[in-house]
Design an enzyme around this catalytic site. Structure first.
Site, PDB file in Angstrom:
ATOM      1  N   CYS A   1       0.709  -1.180  -0.010  1.00  0.00           N
ATOM      2  CA  CYS A   1       0.057  -0.089   0.188  1.00  0.00           C
ATOM      3  C   CYS A   1       0.829   1.262   0.124  1.00  0.00           C
ATOM      4  CB  CYS A   1      -0.772  -0.207   1.426  1.00  0.00           C
ATOM      5  SG  CYS A   1      -1.903   1.324   1.289  1.00  0.00           S
TER       6      CYS A   1
ATOM      7  N   HIS B   1      -9.171  -3.747  -1.744  1.00  0.00           N
ATOM      8  CA  HIS B   1      -8.367  -3.036  -0.810  1.00  0.00           C
ATOM      9  C   HIS B   1      -8.605  -1.696  -0.980  1.00  0.00           C
ATOM     10  CE1 HIS B   1      -3.966  -2.314  -0.032  1.00  0.00           C
ATOM     11  NE2 HIS B   1      -4.227  -1.080  -0.213  1.00  0.00           N
ATOM     12  N   GLU B   2      -8.995  -0.909  -2.127  1.00  0.00           N
ATOM     13  CA  GLU B   2      -9.351   0.518  -2.169  1.00  0.00           C
ATOM     14  C   GLU B   2     -10.722   0.620  -1.673  1.00  0.00           C
ATOM     15  OE1 GLU B   2      -6.859   2.071  -2.973  1.00  0.00           O
ATOM     16  OE2 GLU B   2      -5.757   0.641  -3.971  1.00  0.00           O
TER      17      GLU B   2
ATOM     18  N   HIS C   1     -10.208   1.128   1.850  1.00  0.00           N
ATOM     19  CA  HIS C   1      -9.584   2.611   2.415  1.00  0.00           C
ATOM     20  C   HIS C   1     -10.899   3.425   2.569  1.00  0.00           C
ATOM     21  CE1 HIS C   1      -5.318   2.557   2.163  1.00  0.00           C
ATOM     22  NE2 HIS C   1      -5.561   1.799   1.056  1.00  0.00           N
TER      23      HIS C   1
HETATM   24 ZN   LIG Z   1      -3.720   1.035   0.271  1.00  0.00          ZN
END
Ligand SMILES: [Zn+2]
Length: 166
Positions: free
Chosen positions: A101, A143-144, A147
């Site tokens: 990341c 993953h995004e 966030h």
């Molecule tokens: Zn990330």
């Protein structure tokens, strides 16, 4: 409302990275400019995805890049900007991959994610899109989207290595 790009946010306890981001209610010119900058920053940082909180804005916007990854080829398919992305279906089948990341420099770890997902989002024209992603592309999007909910991949790291049977 304007969306100034700030520096890339880093750190496991960074409050911006740990906040729940707000839904976008209006796609205006400022937001479109922000989205294009997000894509540029993603490539400048050699990332395969970048979420708005990573550049200091707690809004539900992500940039991702897609690849067609097979044994014999690895074709770049371009990037997709997703506004208010939502995973509406997840496969039971999971995959284990190594992740990194931009916001957590020098960290790597194995994360278990859904193999296939269906995502609903708005494109830059405000049109609702529903798309299916699998493997590499599915992992990036999961993953995004994490966030946007204040979740970092290190929260999900497992100790196993790929191929290792228990
Ligand atoms: Zn990330």
């Amino acid at each position: 409302m304007s969306y100034p790009i700030k520096r890339v946010q880093t750190g496991l306890n960074n409050p911006i990275l740990r906040s729940i981001s707000e839904e976008i209610e209006e796609i205006n010119q400022d937001l479109i400019i922000f989205c294009h900058k997000l894509v540029v920053l993603m490539y400048q940082n050699k990332g395969v995805g970048l979420a708005a909180p990573q550049v200091g804005e707690n809004i539900r916007v992500i940039a991702t890049s897609q690849r067609d990854k097979k044994k014999t080829k690895d074709k770049f398919l371009g990037e997709t900007i997703m506004i208010n992305p939502k995973i509406i279906e997840r496969s039971k089948e999971m995959i284990l991959r190594e992740e990194a990341c931009i916001s957590l420099p020098n960290c790597l770890g194995m994360v278990r994610r859904h193999h296939t997902i269906i995502v609903e989002f708005l494109d830059l024209k405000g049109k609702k899109q529903t798309k299916k992603y699998k493997e590499f592309n599915s992992v990036i999007i999961q993953h995004e989207i994490d966030h946007l909910d204040g979740i970092l991949f290190l929260d999900k790291v497992v100790k196993e290595k790929p191929g290792k049977k228990k």
